[in-house]
Design a protein around this motif. Structure first.
Motif, PDB file in Angstrom:
ATOM      1  N   LEU A  90      10.165   5.126 -20.137  1.00 28.54           N
ATOM      2  CA  LEU A  90       9.713   4.570 -19.455  1.00 28.54           C
ATOM      3  C   LEU A  90       9.913   4.303 -17.776  1.00 28.54           C
ATOM      4  O   LEU A  90      11.072   5.120 -17.318  1.00 28.54           O
ATOM      5  N   ASP A 104       9.625   3.086 -28.220  1.00 26.10           N
ATOM      6  CA  ASP A 104       8.989   3.017 -28.294  1.00 26.10           C
ATOM      7  C   ASP A 104       7.901   2.120 -29.243  1.00 26.10           C
ATOM      8  O   ASP A 104       7.447   2.362 -30.500  1.00 26.10           O
ATOM      9  N   VAL A 116       4.566  -0.850 -13.876  1.00 31.32           N
ATOM     10  CA  VAL A 116       5.019   0.012 -14.993  1.00 31.32           C
ATOM     11  C   VAL A 116       4.134   1.405 -14.419  1.00 31.32           C
ATOM     12  O   VAL A 116       2.607   1.078 -13.979  1.00 31.32           O
ATOM     13  N   TRP A 152       1.053   2.033 -21.823  1.00 30.81           N
ATOM     14  CA  TRP A 152       1.662   0.737 -21.637  1.00 30.81           C
ATOM     15  C   TRP A 152       1.837  -0.528 -20.722  1.00 30.81           C
ATOM     16  O   TRP A 152       0.894  -1.374 -20.456  1.00 30.81           O
TER      17      TRP A 152
END
Length: 355
Positions: A256, A296, A313, A319
């Motif tokens: 991430l 995930d 993000v 995502w």
């Protein structure tokens, strides 16, 4: 003297094993548990202990509505072996506050006598410092706690007994997807309380895969005559770690990458999102760059979406796309236009603004 001592210890063990109403324990299960504790006793001697000795001095009740007979204490029976101390009483009072928001009321109610004893002990000690803690300390579940789904005492009793004694159960289950009642024979393998819903993990009929059943959607349950099936190498911790309750998208973790606002920086500095996490200040900004290796799963994605405008993000790209599409849909509903039209309008503005 040794025989008298062994008998006394056996009586104490029996008193600890027999639950309060609405709990029940059958004579065969009680016999098995006593034998596991090293007491050599047969069924007839156990029945004599219960009927002719203990029930004369304690409020023991025999449920003879079905065989094997089941025993329980009167609901209002108070007995603590050993006596409750003050720190333990404080722990129980705080635990009650926390469990009320997580477990079905029928489950919390079974602990009501212990909670009542704990509160009474603390209330009787007005001058004791610990007694004041119960009025000044609260345990609050993380996030918004929904009201636990209602669950019947009969269902909880049957499921608990089946799980502990490795018995199959015949159930009438309300399927959420099909919105219809279905009849199954379930073979309990585990029990998980998640947020405000408790799930029974079980195999179905003659299948071997473990599935999840919300207890509050079991409309009727009874012990089955079918033989209980062991799920083999099923391990509850491995099942949870595998993402069964996190809506795992893939087994491999993802990296991430996101820019986060100061309040999120503060939060993640104290309570990291993952074991592998790094926060790096951004130039000419009070925001920071977050990099973390996370599962995930949808749980993590939902947490990011809950942060709203405080998290931007960047990766994984999938995502970021989901978050942008969700935001577009929300704006479209507010403005009364379709999300496709809004997306085209936004894209057109970007193209027009580009050199």
């Amino acid at each position: 003297m040794s025989e008298i001592r062994d008998t006394l210890f056996r009586y104490l063990a029996m008193l600890q094993l027999i639950p309060r109403s609405p709990g029940r324990i059958s004579t065969p299960v009680l016999l098995e548990k006593l034998q596991e504790r090293g007491f050599q006793i047969d069924t007839r001697s156990l029945q004599r202990d219960l009927r002719d000795r203990l029930s004369l001095h304690f409020p023991l009740v025999c449920d003879d509505s079905q065989k094997p007979y089941r025993w329980y204490f009167d609901r209002d029976f108070h007995c603590s072996l050993p006596a409750l101390d003050i720190p333990s009483a404080l722990t129980l009072v705080l635990a009650e506050e926390y469990l009320k928001g997580l477990l079905p009321p029928v489950v919390v109610d079974q602990l009501a006598p212990q909670f009542r004893d704990a509160r009474q002990l603390l209330d009787d000690l007005e001058q004791n410092d610990l007694s004041q803690w119960a009025r000044r300390v609260r345990a609050i579940p993380n996030g918004k706690a929904l009201i636990p789904a209602p669950l019947s005492a009969e269902t909880w009793q049957t499921v608990s007994e089946a799980l502990l004694s490795q018995r199959a159960i015949d159930v009438t289950y309300l399927s959420r997807s099909a919105e219809e009642e279905k009849q199954f024979t379930l073979h309990p393998q585990g029990l998980v309380s998640r947020h405000s819903v408790t799930y029974l993990l079980a195999t179905v009929n003659d299948y071997t895969d473990v599935r999840q059943f919300a207890l509050h959607r079991i409309e009727e349950a009874r012990l089955s005559d079918a033989c209980w099936h062991d799920a083999g190498d099923f391990a509850l911790d491995d099942y949870i770690a595998g993402g069964a309750f996190g809506y795992l998208q893939s087994k491999a973790p993802v990296t991430l990458v996101a820019n986060v606002a100061p309040l999120v920086v503060w939060l993640l500095s104290e309570t990291p999102l993952a074991e592998e996490q790094r926060l790096t200040p951004l130039l000419e900004s009070d925001w920071q760059r977050l990099e973390a290796k996370v599962p995930d799963d949808q749980q993590t994605l939902w947490w990011l979406m809950g942060m709203g405008i405080n998290v931007d993000v960047l990766e994984p790209p999938a995502w970021r796309q989901i978050i942008l599409e969700t935001a577009t849909e929300i704006i479209a509903r507010a403005e009364g236009v379709s999300s496709c039209d809004l997306f085209r309008q936004t894209l057109s503005k970007k193209i027009s603004a580009s050199p």
